[in-house]
Design a protein around this motif. Structure first.
Motif, mmCIF file in Angstrom:
data_model
loop_
_atom_site.group_PDB
_atom_site.id
_atom_site.type_symbol
_atom_site.label_atom_id
_atom_site.label_comp_id
_atom_site.label_asym_id
_atom_site.label_seq_id
_atom_site.Cartn_x
_atom_site.Cartn_y
_atom_site.Cartn_z
ATOM 1 N N ILE A 1 -3.403 -6.849 -8.162
ATOM 2 C CA ILE A 1 -3.140 -5.619 -8.946
ATOM 3 C C ILE A 1 -4.552 -4.829 -9.343
ATOM 4 N N ARG A 2 -5.582 -5.596 -9.653
ATOM 5 C CA ARG A 2 -6.763 -5.100 -9.527
ATOM 6 C C ARG A 2 -7.459 -4.770 -8.424
ATOM 7 N N SER A 3 -7.155 -4.870 -7.302
ATOM 8 C CA SER A 3 -7.908 -4.605 -6.197
ATOM 9 C C SER A 3 -7.511 -3.187 -5.608
ATOM 10 N N TYR A 4 -7.752 -2.792 -4.570
ATOM 11 C CA TYR A 4 -7.310 -1.651 -3.922
ATOM 12 C C TYR A 4 -5.950 -1.516 -3.561
ATOM 13 N N LEU A 5 -5.143 -2.596 -3.565
ATOM 14 C CA LEU A 5 -3.923 -2.421 -3.463
ATOM 15 C C LEU A 5 -3.123 -2.153 -4.529
ATOM 16 N N GLY A 6 -3.670 -1.986 -5.858
ATOM 17 C CA GLY A 6 -2.903 -2.073 -7.135
ATOM 18 C C GLY A 6 -2.070 -0.735 -7.073
ATOM 19 N N ALA A 7 -2.833 0.372 -6.868
ATOM 20 C CA ALA A 7 -2.148 1.599 -7.182
ATOM 21 C C ALA A 7 -0.862 1.727 -6.089
ATOM 22 N N TYR A 8 -1.024 1.178 -4.863
ATOM 23 C CA TYR A 8 0.044 1.132 -3.875
ATOM 24 C C TYR A 8 1.162 0.376 -4.427
ATOM 25 N N ILE A 9 0.849 -0.797 -4.804
ATOM 26 C CA ILE A 9 1.975 -1.641 -5.423
ATOM 27 C C ILE A 9 2.720 -0.873 -6.686
ATOM 28 N N ALA A 10 2.089 -0.339 -7.503
ATOM 29 C CA ALA A 10 2.557 0.250 -8.814
ATOM 30 C C ALA A 10 3.541 1.279 -8.496
ATOM 31 N N LYS A 11 3.330 2.304 -7.391
ATOM 32 C CA LYS A 11 4.279 3.265 -7.203
ATOM 33 C C LYS A 11 5.201 2.851 -6.258
ATOM 34 N N TRP A 12 5.159 1.978 -5.620
ATOM 35 C CA TRP A 12 6.023 1.388 -4.518
ATOM 36 C C TRP A 12 7.648 1.086 -5.131
ATOM 37 N N GLN A 13 8.754 1.571 -4.820
ATOM 38 C CA GLN A 13 10.045 1.477 -5.049
ATOM 39 C C GLN A 13 10.853 1.089 -3.869
ATOM 40 N N LEU B 1 -5.751 3.046 3.688
ATOM 41 C CA LEU B 1 -6.696 2.237 3.417
ATOM 42 C C LEU B 1 -7.643 1.681 4.413
ATOM 43 N N PHE B 2 -6.933 1.963 5.829
ATOM 44 C CA PHE B 2 -7.588 1.507 7.078
ATOM 45 C C PHE B 2 -7.810 2.524 8.127
ATOM 46 N N SER B 3 -8.676 2.235 9.020
ATOM 47 C CA SER B 3 -9.060 3.018 9.793
ATOM 48 C C SER B 3 -8.200 2.637 11.426
ATOM 49 N N ARG C 1 5.415 -11.804 -16.168
ATOM 50 C CA ARG C 1 6.376 -10.408 -15.844
ATOM 51 C C ARG C 1 5.696 -9.143 -15.677
ATOM 52 N N ARG C 2 5.703 -8.445 -14.432
ATOM 53 C CA ARG C 2 5.301 -7.249 -14.653
ATOM 54 C C ARG C 2 6.192 -6.303 -14.240
ATOM 55 N N ARG C 3 6.244 -5.020 -14.729
ATOM 56 C CA ARG C 3 7.010 -3.790 -14.258
ATOM 57 C C ARG C 3 7.100 -3.575 -12.712
ATOM 58 N N CYS C 4 5.640 -3.754 -12.190
ATOM 59 C CA CYS C 4 5.430 -3.299 -10.941
ATOM 60 C C CYS C 4 5.926 -4.368 -10.010
ATOM 61 N N PHE C 5 6.469 -5.302 -10.392
ATOM 62 C CA PHE C 5 7.043 -6.445 -9.236
ATOM 63 C C PHE C 5 8.679 -6.657 -9.559
ATOM 64 N N SER C 6 9.211 -7.356 -8.587
ATOM 65 C CA SER C 6 10.712 -7.620 -8.691
ATOM 66 C C SER C 6 10.835 -8.750 -9.605
ATOM 67 N N ALA C 7 12.016 -9.074 -9.779
ATOM 68 C CA ALA C 7 12.247 -9.950 -10.948
ATOM 69 C C ALA C 7 12.021 -11.426 -10.526
ATOM 70 N N THR D 1 0.219 -9.802 1.217
ATOM 71 C CA THR D 1 -0.433 -8.471 1.802
ATOM 72 C C THR D 1 -1.917 -8.838 1.398
ATOM 73 N N PHE D 2 -2.091 -8.965 0.268
ATOM 74 C CA PHE D 2 -3.541 -8.933 -0.034
ATOM 75 C C PHE D 2 -4.470 -9.987 0.845
ATOM 76 N N LEU D 3 -3.763 -11.222 1.081
ATOM 77 C CA LEU D 3 -4.413 -12.238 2.176
ATOM 78 C C LEU D 3 -4.660 -11.747 3.489
ATOM 79 N N VAL D 4 -3.592 -10.889 4.121
ATOM 80 C CA VAL D 4 -3.885 -10.438 5.325
ATOM 81 C C VAL D 4 -4.942 -9.172 5.216
ATOM 82 N N ALA D 5 -4.960 -8.204 4.307
ATOM 83 C CA ALA D 5 -5.853 -7.449 4.263
ATOM 84 C C ALA D 5 -7.260 -7.836 3.895
#
Length: 393
Positions: free
Chosen positions: A42-54, A136-138, A168-174, A65-69
């Motif tokens: 969440i603190r990384s460059y992926l955080g904003a993308y995760i937070a808005k994803w539905q 995020l990627f070329s 528990r974070r709102r940006c993640f599933s249950a 995803t983080f490990l692959v990136a």
């Protein structure tokens, strides 16, 4: 730090004790800042993308995803030292070739295929999220987040993560957010013979492991992943433990009734009773012979028509008659001998494939080890059953 990385025969890379470790002594203490968790993501460059994803991502997908990136980032990743010591490939059944999976024992084969199907569906359902990361990627995200890269990341989490108290974070599933990757700590190999106390210390904010048994200087230090049998260890971690005291051979319902008389008119009712009372699964042979559950199931199935009303007493462990005891032992011995024949046949098949499929030799050797351990268990069980049968002659 009382441990240092080293290579050992049999286990490969592990951690060696630099001093003699006494019971209750701290093996390792890893600060929270060194743990790779969903907080890291969440603190990384992926955080904003995760937070808005539905709909919200699962914590597991975020970590994968983080490990692959980060692996794709190479030298630019602050996690590079950790990523470089991770396995380049894994030996879990989801990574094995289909023809190798076909050689696994039936219960494990079914679980392996189910696991592979679930993982492929997980990957497919995640592609839209991967596509959202294009800014995020070329390079093309399809080439970065390939199935093979995703499989590597999933295996990394599944085989190496330690348990954390659910967050528990709102940006993640249950789904439970309990995973943490612990660099250095995950070099500790498994042994079923050791006991440790492990967990996150809320006061020190460190993940700590203490030994419950002593360890001499310059010996490899082990932890125990849990009291798992070899099929479970192979499915979840990709290895087989030699002389594992928890190892066993599973007996399916089909094999359970293989040597019972087909003329038994009460057989369907007996099977129904076993199902209703949870006696149709987890029936096993172990190092100490047939399990109590297996013998109990056989005793019920071997009840004569005039004894059938006593089935509740059987489930409670009572002896119905000497005849019932002897018949159930005889059937158990026949099942054990059948398994020994099948196991020897599979070992011969694996041996032939090793000579023909050189590229698969490592995978085939792993399967061969599993069957070899199961053969040892069955031979031990056969000897014990022979002694039990002798008591009735």
């Amino acid at each position: 730090m009382n441990l240092t990385p080293a290579r050992f025969p049999g286990t490969g890379r592990g951690l060696m004790s630099k001093i003699s470790l006494q019971e209750g002594q701290m093996i390792i203490s890893l600060p929270e800042s060194c743990l790779l968790t969903t907080d890291t993501v969440i603190r990384s460059y992926l955080g904003a993308y995760i937070a808005k994803w539905q709909p919200p991502l699962s914590p597991l997908l975020a970590l994968c995803t983080f490990l692959v990136a980060e692996k794709h980032a190479g030298d630019r990743s602050v996690w590079k030292p950790y990523l470089e010591v991770l396995p380049k490939a894994y030996t879990c059944p989801v990574c094995l070739e289909p023809e190798v999976v076909d050689l696994l024992p039936k219960p494990l084969k079914a679980k392996a295929r189910e696991q592979r199907t679930r993982l492929q569906a997980f990957f497919t359902s995640s592609r839209d999220f991967f596509s959202s990361l294009r800014p995020l990627f070329s390079e093309a995200v399809e080439s970065i987040f390939s199935y093979s890269a995703f499989l590597w990341a999933w295996c990394t989490v599944n085989t190496r993560a330690v348990y954390m108290k659910p967050r528990r974070r709102r940006c993640f599933s249950a789904e439970p957010d309990t995973y943490a990757l612990a660099p250095y700590l995950d070099l500790l190999n498994h042994s079923p013979d050791v006991q440790v106390q492990a967990g996150f210390n809320e006061e020190t904010r460190c993940y700590e492991i203490r030994t419950v048994s002593s360890c001499r200087k310059h010996e490899e230090v082990f932890i125990c992943y849990g009291p798992h049998d070899n099929q479970r260890l192979l499915l979840e971690y990709g290895f087989v433990s030699i002389h594992n005291p928890h190892a066993c051979v599973y007996v399916s319902k089909d094999i359970l009734v293989k040597y019972l008389p087909s003329t038994d008119k009460q057989m369907k009712k007996k099977i129904s009773i076993l199902k209703d009372h949870d006696f149709i699964e987890n029936l096993t042979f172990g190092w100490d012979g047939p399990s109590w559950r297996l013998l109990t199931a056989l005793k019920l199935l071997c009840l004569e028509a005039e004894e059938f009303t006593c089935w509740k007493k059987v489930l409670l462990g009572e002896i119905i008659s000497d005849t019932n005891e002897k018949t159930s032992l005889d059937i158990a011995q026949k099942i054990c001998c059948y398994f020994i024949e099948e196991t020897n046949a599979m070992l011969q098949k694996v041996s032939r494939m090793k000579a023909e499929e050189i590229a698969l030799i490592n995978q085939l050797t792993l399967v061969e080890t599993l069957w070899t351990e199961e053969l040892k268990i069955l031979q031990a069980s056969a000897g014990i059953l022979n002694n039990l049968q002798t008591a009735f002659t």
